[in-house]
Design a protein around this motif. Structure first.
Motif, PDB file in Angstrom:
ATOM      1  N   THR A  86      -3.785  11.823 -11.139  1.00 46.87           N
ATOM      2  CA  THR A  86      -3.118  11.037 -10.093  1.00 46.87           C
ATOM      3  C   THR A  86      -4.054  10.869  -8.908  1.00 46.87           C
ATOM      4  N   GLN A  87      -4.217   9.607  -8.469  1.00 45.45           N
ATOM      5  CA  GLN A  87      -5.098   9.347  -7.328  1.00 45.45           C
ATOM      6  C   GLN A  87      -4.378   9.734  -6.044  1.00 45.45           C
ATOM      7  N   LEU A  88      -5.187  10.150  -5.034  1.00 44.93           N
ATOM      8  CA  LEU A  88      -4.632  10.667  -3.796  1.00 44.93           C
ATOM      9  C   LEU A  88      -4.690   9.617  -2.704  1.00 44.93           C
ATOM     10  N   LEU A  89      -3.589   9.480  -1.976  1.00 45.23           N
ATOM     11  CA  LEU A  89      -3.542   8.625  -0.796  1.00 45.23           C
ATOM     12  C   LEU A  89      -3.470   9.510   0.441  1.00 45.23           C
ATOM     13  N   GLU A  90      -4.410   9.333   1.354  1.00 37.88           N
ATOM     14  CA  GLU A  90      -4.437  10.099   2.599  1.00 37.88           C
ATOM     15  C   GLU A  90      -4.001   9.190   3.740  1.00 37.88           C
ATOM     16  N   GLN A  91      -2.950   9.594   4.444  1.00 39.13           N
ATOM     17  CA  GLN A  91      -2.479   8.789   5.560  1.00 39.13           C
ATOM     18  C   GLN A  91      -2.806   9.484   6.871  1.00 39.13           C
ATOM     19  N   SER A  92      -3.189   8.669   7.853  1.00 36.78           N
ATOM     20  CA  SER A  92      -3.507   9.231   9.163  1.00 36.78           C
ATOM     21  C   SER A  92      -3.099   8.263  10.265  1.00 36.78           C
ATOM     22  N   PRO A  93      -2.741   8.770  11.440  1.00 32.72           N
ATOM     23  CA  PRO A  93      -2.503  10.188  11.672  1.00 32.72           C
ATOM     24  C   PRO A  93      -1.208  10.638  10.994  1.00 32.72           C
ATOM     25  N   GLN A  94      -0.991  11.933  10.930  1.00 31.98           N
ATOM     26  CA  GLN A  94       0.243  12.434  10.329  1.00 31.98           C
ATOM     27  C   GLN A  94       1.423  12.202  11.274  1.00 31.98           C
ATOM     28  N   PHE A  95       1.177  12.363  12.577  1.00 31.01           N
ATOM     29  CA  PHE A  95       2.193  12.139  13.605  1.00 31.01           C
ATOM     30  C   PHE A  95       1.606  11.250  14.692  1.00 31.01           C
ATOM     31  N   LEU A  96       2.442  10.379  15.266  1.00 29.17           N
ATOM     32  CA  LEU A  96       2.013   9.526  16.357  1.00 29.17           C
ATOM     33  C   LEU A  96       3.210   9.264  17.254  1.00 29.17           C
ATOM     34  N   SER A  97       3.044   9.550  18.544  1.00 32.68           N
ATOM     35  CA  SER A  97       4.110   9.311  19.509  1.00 32.68           C
ATOM     36  C   SER A  97       3.529   8.500  20.649  1.00 32.68           C
ATOM     37  N   ILE A  98       4.075   7.306  20.874  1.00 32.11           N
ATOM     38  CA  ILE A  98       3.543   6.431  21.912  1.00 32.11           C
ATOM     39  C   ILE A  98       4.694   5.822  22.706  1.00 32.11           C
ATOM     40  N   TYR A 120      -3.308   4.424   9.084  1.00 30.76           N
ATOM     41  CA  TYR A 120      -4.234   4.184   7.996  1.00 30.76           C
ATOM     42  C   TYR A 120      -3.783   4.861   6.702  1.00 30.76           C
ATOM     43  N   CYS A 121      -4.212   4.249   5.608  1.00 30.49           N
ATOM     44  CA  CYS A 121      -3.960   4.778   4.268  1.00 30.49           C
ATOM     45  C   CYS A 121      -5.285   4.676   3.516  1.00 30.49           C
ATOM     46  N   ASN A 122      -5.869   5.807   3.174  1.00 29.13           N
ATOM     47  CA  ASN A 122      -7.210   5.825   2.604  1.00 29.13           C
ATOM     48  C   ASN A 122      -7.257   6.552   1.267  1.00 29.13           C
ATOM     49  N   SER A 123      -8.209   6.151   0.457  1.00 27.11           N
ATOM     50  CA  SER A 123      -8.417   6.801  -0.827  1.00 27.11           C
ATOM     51  C   SER A 123      -9.853   6.573  -1.277  1.00 27.11           C
ATOM     52  N   SER A 124     -10.297   7.362  -2.212  1.00 27.16           N
ATOM     53  CA  SER A 124     -11.610   7.136  -2.825  1.00 27.16           C
ATOM     54  C   SER A 124     -11.470   6.277  -4.082  1.00 27.16           C
ATOM     55  N   SER A 125     -10.225   5.953  -4.434  1.00 28.12           N
ATOM     56  CA  SER A 125      -9.973   5.178  -5.650  1.00 28.12           C
ATOM     57  C   SER A 125      -9.724   3.717  -5.315  1.00 28.12           C
ATOM     58  N   VAL A 126      -9.926   2.875  -6.295  1.00 31.35           N
ATOM     59  CA  VAL A 126      -9.660   1.447  -6.159  1.00 31.35           C
ATOM     60  C   VAL A 126      -8.275   1.160  -6.723  1.00 31.35           C
ATOM     61  N   GLY A 169       1.762   8.379  -0.390  1.00 33.70           N
ATOM     62  CA  GLY A 169       1.051   9.243   0.525  1.00 33.70           C
ATOM     63  C   GLY A 169       2.056  10.111   1.264  1.00 33.70           C
ATOM     64  N   GLN A 170       1.545  10.985   2.150  1.00 36.76           N
ATOM     65  CA  GLN A 170       2.445  11.915   2.835  1.00 36.76           C
ATOM     66  C   GLN A 170       3.130  11.283   4.043  1.00 36.76           C
ATOM     67  N   GLY A 171       2.651  10.108   4.436  1.00 41.02           N
ATOM     68  CA  GLY A 171       3.321   9.385   5.506  1.00 41.02           C
ATOM     69  C   GLY A 171       2.778   9.635   6.889  1.00 41.02           C
ATOM     70  N   THR A 172       3.045   8.685   7.777  1.00 41.79           N
ATOM     71  CA  THR A 172       2.798   8.824   9.217  1.00 41.79           C
ATOM     72  C   THR A 172       4.138   8.756   9.913  1.00 41.79           C
ATOM     73  N   ARG A 173       4.461   9.826  10.653  1.00 41.76           N
ATOM     74  CA  ARG A 173       5.732   9.840  11.377  1.00 41.76           C
ATOM     75  C   ARG A 173       5.503   9.268  12.760  1.00 41.76           C
ATOM     76  N   LEU A 174       6.097   8.099  13.009  1.00 43.89           N
ATOM     77  CA  LEU A 174       5.888   7.354  14.249  1.00 43.89           C
ATOM     78  C   LEU A 174       7.118   7.464  15.138  1.00 43.89           C
ATOM     79  N   THR A 175       6.884   7.790  16.402  1.00 45.74           N
ATOM     80  CA  THR A 175       7.951   7.837  17.395  1.00 45.74           C
ATOM     81  C   THR A 175       7.575   6.929  18.549  1.00 45.74           C
ATOM     82  N   ILE A 176       8.464   5.987  18.851  1.00 47.78           N
ATOM     83  CA  ILE A 176       8.245   5.083  19.987  1.00 47.78           C
ATOM     84  C   ILE A 176       9.212   5.492  21.086  1.00 47.78           C
ATOM     85  N   ASN A 177       8.669   5.884  22.207  1.00 42.87           N
ATOM     86  CA  ASN A 177       9.482   6.368  23.328  1.00 42.87           C
ATOM     87  C   ASN A 177       9.803   5.232  24.299  1.00 42.87           C
TER      88      ASN A 177
END
Lengths: 109, 113
Positions: free
Chosen positions: A1-13, A22-28, A100-108
């Motif tokens: 199974t190919q891996l998807l890396e998401q960043s950042p893990q948390f973001l609050s703005i 972002y969603c990144n991988s070494s696979s195509v 992927g593991q997701g990015t948890r976004l909070t908009i204040n």
């Protein structure tokens, strides 16, 4: 199974700011999908990107698939509190959807 | 608009007890999926049905988990006995056919104490 890396893990703005996740991988991949999951709900498909370099817009959300089809980004312009949620990227493998593991976004406000 | 239904929405159970979740997919959807989502992670497929047949249960802990879709419509996921590490959101999804867009239900939040 190919891996998807998401960043950042948390973001609050603050409301009105711009952001990119972002969603990144070494696979195509032949395609990548983006989902939004609100608290206490299941994920909802936002978009599927298929072609390398493709840009898709959904109101204030802009999705881009990397030229090499290994990565993708989601840019939100003038974020609103309603954009709060978990943003997941995923690819359709031979038999199953892999997230992927997701990015948890909070908009204040 | 048709939706995937799941019940219960929340379940608290003690470890070693049995627990069951129910899913009613969108009418006409042949493919049904059960996912587990641990807090802070993306959903992970547990089992996939095509009509009443299991097509992928490679990630299902078969010593304690079971799933069925007897008439190829609604489905039940059971855990017996529940363990502390089973605390998670259990999501059901359906699609017209495999590889088509998946529609997710609201999930069942399980807490094992």
């Amino acid at each position: 199974t190919q891996l998807l890396e998401q960043s950042p893990q948390f973001l609050s703005i603050q409301e009105g700011e711009n952001l990119t996740v972002y969603c990144n991988s070494s696979s195509v991949f032949s395609s990548l999908q983006w989902y939004r999951q609100e608290p206490g709900e299941g994920p909802v498909l936002l978009v599927t990107v298929v072609t390398g370099g493709e840009v898709k817009k959904l109101k204030r959300l802009t999705f881009q698939f990397g030229d090499a089809r290994k990565d993708s980004s989601l840019h939100i312009t003038a974020a609103q509190p309603g954009d709060t949620g978990l943003y997941l990227c995923a690819y359709q493998g031979a038999q199953k959807l892999v997230f992927g593991q997701g990015t948890r976004l909070t908009i204040n406000p | 608009e048709a939706e995937v239904a799941q019940s219960p929405r929340y379940k608290i159970t003690e470890k070693s007890q049995a627990v069951a979740f129910w899913c009613d997919p969108i009418s006409g959807h042949a493919t049904l999926y059960w996912y587990r989502q641990i807090l802070g992670q993306g959903p992970e497929l547990l089992v996939q049905f095509q009509d009443e047949s299991v097509v992928d249960d490679s990630q299902l802990p078969k010593d304690r988990f079971s799933a069925e879709r007897l008439k190829g419509v609604d489905s039940t996921l059971k855990i017996q006995p529940a363990e502390l590490g089973d605390s998670a959101m259990y999501l059901c999804a359906s699609s017209l056919e495999a590889l088509n867009e998946q529609y997710f239900g609201p999930g069942t939040r399980l807490t094992v104490t």
